[in-house]
Write a protein that holds these residues in place. Structure first.
Motif, PDB file in Angstrom:
ATOM      1  N   ARG A   1      -5.874   6.482   1.858  1.00 35.54           N
ATOM      2  CA  ARG A   1      -4.881   5.509   1.424  1.00 35.54           C
ATOM      3  C   ARG A   1      -5.508   4.538   0.425  1.00 35.54           C
ATOM      4  NH1 ARG A   1      -0.828   2.735   5.229  1.00 35.54           N
ATOM      5  NH2 ARG A   1       0.547   3.298   3.512  1.00 35.54           N
ATOM      6  N   PRO A   2      -4.708   4.023  -0.510  1.00 34.36           N
ATOM      7  CA  PRO A   2      -5.245   3.071  -1.488  1.00 34.36           C
ATOM      8  C   PRO A   2      -5.673   1.764  -0.826  1.00 34.36           C
ATOM      9  CG  PRO A   2      -3.112   3.955  -2.186  1.00 34.36           C
ATOM     10  CD  PRO A   2      -3.297   4.340  -0.763  1.00 34.36           C
TER      11      PRO A   2
ATOM     12  N   ILE B   1      -4.660  -4.358  -8.424  1.00 36.29           N
ATOM     13  CA  ILE B   1      -5.352  -3.083  -8.591  1.00 36.29           C
ATOM     14  C   ILE B   1      -5.378  -2.390  -7.230  1.00 36.29           C
ATOM     15  CG2 ILE B   1      -7.494  -1.917  -9.250  1.00 36.29           C
ATOM     16  CD1 ILE B   1      -8.179  -4.333 -10.974  1.00 36.29           C
ATOM     17  N   TYR B   2      -5.054  -1.094  -7.237  1.00 38.97           N
ATOM     18  CA  TYR B   2      -5.161  -0.279  -6.036  1.00 38.97           C
ATOM     19  C   TYR B   2      -6.165   0.841  -6.315  1.00 38.97           C
ATOM     20  CZ  TYR B   2      -0.845  -2.590  -4.560  1.00 38.97           C
ATOM     21  OH  TYR B   2       0.102  -3.523  -4.208  1.00 38.97           O
ATOM     22  N   TYR B   3      -7.186   0.944  -5.460  1.00 37.98           N
ATOM     23  CA  TYR B   3      -8.203   1.982  -5.563  1.00 37.98           C
ATOM     24  C   TYR B   3      -7.947   3.036  -4.494  1.00 37.98           C
ATOM     25  CZ  TYR B   3     -10.918  -1.709  -7.962  1.00 37.98           C
ATOM     26  OH  TYR B   3     -11.347  -2.701  -8.798  1.00 37.98           O
ATOM     27  N   ALA B   4      -8.180   4.313  -4.824  1.00 37.19           N
ATOM     28  CA  ALA B   4      -7.956   5.356  -3.822  1.00 37.19           C
ATOM     29  C   ALA B   4      -8.969   6.484  -3.973  1.00 37.19           C
ATOM     30  CB  ALA B   4      -6.548   5.916  -3.941  1.00 37.19           C
ATOM     31  N   LEU B   5      -9.661   6.807  -2.889  1.00 36.82           N
ATOM     32  CA  LEU B   5     -10.481   8.004  -2.828  1.00 36.82           C
ATOM     33  C   LEU B   5      -9.577   9.199  -2.540  1.00 36.82           C
ATOM     34  CD1 LEU B   5     -13.511   6.715  -0.751  1.00 36.82           C
ATOM     35  CD2 LEU B   5     -13.619   7.619  -3.094  1.00 36.82           C
ATOM     36  N   PRO B   6      -9.969  10.400  -2.937  1.00 34.21           N
ATOM     37  CA  PRO B   6      -9.151  11.583  -2.642  1.00 34.21           C
ATOM     38  C   PRO B   6      -8.889  11.705  -1.145  1.00 34.21           C
ATOM     39  CG  PRO B   6     -10.875  12.121  -4.226  1.00 34.21           C
ATOM     40  CD  PRO B   6     -11.162  10.732  -3.751  1.00 34.21           C
ATOM     41  N   GLY B   7      -7.619  11.858  -0.784  1.00 30.81           N
ATOM     42  CA  GLY B   7      -7.233  12.042   0.604  1.00 30.81           C
ATOM     43  C   GLY B   7      -7.179  10.779   1.435  1.00 30.81           C
TER      44      GLY B   7
ATOM     45  N   ILE C   1       0.821  -1.205   0.000  1.00 33.73           N
ATOM     46  CA  ILE C   1       0.000   0.000   0.000  1.00 33.73           C
ATOM     47  C   ILE C   1       0.857   1.257   0.000  1.00 33.73           C
ATOM     48  CG2 ILE C   1      -1.686   1.329   1.323  1.00 33.73           C
ATOM     49  CD1 ILE C   1      -2.911  -1.085   0.001  1.00 33.73           C
ATOM     50  N   GLY C   2       1.953   1.236   0.752  1.00 28.52           N
ATOM     51  CA  GLY C   2       2.814   2.410   0.828  1.00 28.52           C
ATOM     52  C   GLY C   2       3.394   2.793  -0.520  1.00 28.52           C
ATOM     53  N   ALA C   3       3.906   1.808  -1.246  1.00 29.03           N
ATOM     54  CA  ALA C   3       4.471   2.083  -2.573  1.00 29.03           C
ATOM     55  C   ALA C   3       3.386   2.551  -3.534  1.00 29.03           C
ATOM     56  CB  ALA C   3       5.152   0.831  -3.103  1.00 29.03           C
ATOM     57  N   ALA C   4       2.188   1.964  -3.420  1.00 25.87           N
ATOM     58  CA  ALA C   4       1.078   2.386  -4.268  1.00 25.87           C
ATOM     59  C   ALA C   4       0.683   3.830  -3.973  1.00 25.87           C
ATOM     60  CB  ALA C   4      -0.115   1.457  -4.067  1.00 25.87           C
ATOM     61  N   GLU C   5       0.662   4.190  -2.695  1.00 25.02           N
ATOM     62  CA  GLU C   5       0.301   5.554  -2.306  1.00 25.02           C
ATOM     63  C   GLU C   5       1.314   6.560  -2.844  1.00 25.02           C
ATOM     64  OE1 GLU C   5      -1.411   7.685   1.689  1.00 25.02           O
ATOM     65  OE2 GLU C   5       0.187   6.191   1.932  1.00 25.02           O
ATOM     66  N   ARG C   6       2.598   6.235  -2.746  1.00 23.04           N
ATOM     67  CA  ARG C   6       3.631   7.142  -3.253  1.00 23.04           C
ATOM     68  C   ARG C   6       3.546   7.277  -4.768  1.00 23.04           C
ATOM     69  NH1 ARG C   6       6.387   4.245   0.685  1.00 23.04           N
ATOM     70  NH2 ARG C   6       7.397   2.887  -0.846  1.00 23.04           N
ATOM     71  N   CYS C   7       3.210   6.187  -5.442  1.00 20.79           N
ATOM     72  CA  CYS C   7       3.054   6.231  -6.897  1.00 20.79           C
ATOM     73  C   CYS C   7       1.915   7.167  -7.282  1.00 20.79           C
ATOM     74  CB  CYS C   7       2.804   4.825  -7.431  1.00 20.79           C
ATOM     75  SG  CYS C   7       2.424   4.753  -9.209  1.00 20.79           S
ATOM     76  N   LEU C   8       0.761   6.980  -6.660  1.00 22.87           N
ATOM     77  CA  LEU C   8      -0.402   7.796  -6.996  1.00 22.87           C
ATOM     78  C   LEU C   8      -0.187   9.268  -6.648  1.00 22.87           C
ATOM     79  CD1 LEU C   8      -3.251   5.361  -5.927  1.00 22.87           C
ATOM     80  CD2 LEU C   8      -2.813   6.188  -8.250  1.00 22.87           C
ATOM     81  N   SER C   9       0.527   9.528  -5.558  1.00 29.13           N
ATOM     82  CA  SER C   9       0.769  10.921  -5.162  1.00 29.13           C
ATOM     83  C   SER C   9       1.769  11.617  -6.077  1.00 29.13           C
ATOM     84  CB  SER C   9       1.254  10.970  -3.709  1.00 29.13           C
ATOM     85  OG  SER C   9       2.541  10.393  -3.579  1.00 29.13           O
TER      86      SER C   9
END
Length: 246
Positions: free
Chosen positions: A164-165, A156-162, A131-139
């Protein structure tokens, strides 16, 4: 719009041909290659020339870390990867290396970003395994969809605005919905060297109108590829892992 997205072909002619036949039958509007055309497999010349032909016909293609290693002689990799890159550089010609060297690290098309490893410093080849790597990628991008390969495991990683994926492991050949409210990071698996326990080649089919993505699994003659790996003098493990999907 329907987009076929392939990654990590790794000089596996049998897998590449099987997937391209499946893609042709699906007749998507766009074809994208997410890099690592070479490395590990026994047919780098065939795969690079095939990819170059597809690019000439309108496909997108970006650079992977094995492509970079082959093009520039950099091999800060595992022992098997390093040996296969040294072998690859002896098989290909200057024109093949030049093609790999010219590939971009990422491409943006409308609301979609294509990158081999991660939008977080693409040149560093970061693995998205949690999740951490996915969050950094999306940010690191404002794209609604980020597509990558590199791990050889579809996700697949899903993320709402603000927020965590959330991680989701998609089933093969089953469409996964894509929310209009969320951003998405989609790891498309591997054509030439799957590592999720399923030896069938994997690629993603995105349908933007239906807002869904399918991880399409395509069986191929991995025994034939393993025999060619053994005959070429490449490490035997590279053939064995094709049989077990690891």
């Amino acid at each position: 719009m329907r987009i076929a997205i392939l990654s990590d072909i790794h000089a596996n002619r049998e897998a590449f041909d099987a997937v391209l036949e499946a893609v042709q039958n699906l007749a998507p509007d766009q074809l994208v290659l997410l890099g690592d055309l070479v490395g590990y497999g026994p047919d780098p010349v065939y795969v690079v020339e095939k990819a170059a032909g597809l690019v000439g016909s309108g496909a997108f293609c970006i650079m992977g870390n094995h492509d970079e290693a082959a093009a520039f002689g950099r091999a800060d990799m595992t022992e098997n990867a390093r040996v296969s890159i040294e072998w690859t550089r002896k098989q290909v010609g200057r024109e093949h290396l030049d093609f790999l060297a010219r590939l971009p690290l990422s491409l943006r098309s409308e609301d979609r970003l294509y990158v081999h490893a991660s939008a977080e410093r693409p040149e560093k080849w970061v693995y998205i395994r949690d999740i951490g790597a996915a969050e950094r990628c999306l940010s690191s991008s404002d794209a609604r969809f980020v597509f990558c390969g590199h791990t050889h495991i579809p996700a697949i990683y899903y993320a709402l605005p603000g927020a965590r994926p959330i991680h989701f492991s998609p089933l093969g050949n089953v469409a996964a919905p894509l929310s209009e409210l969320r951003r998405h990071l989609i790891v498309v698996g591997a054509v030439g060297q799957p590592r999720d326990g399923n030896p069938a080649a994997c690629f993603a089919l995105l349908n933007t109108e239906r807002r869904e993505v399918t991880m399409v699994r395509v069986p191929y003659d991995h025994e034939a590829t393993a025999r060619k790996i053994e005959a070429s003098g490449l490490p035997a493990w590279l053939g064995m892992r094709l049989k077990i999907g690891r």
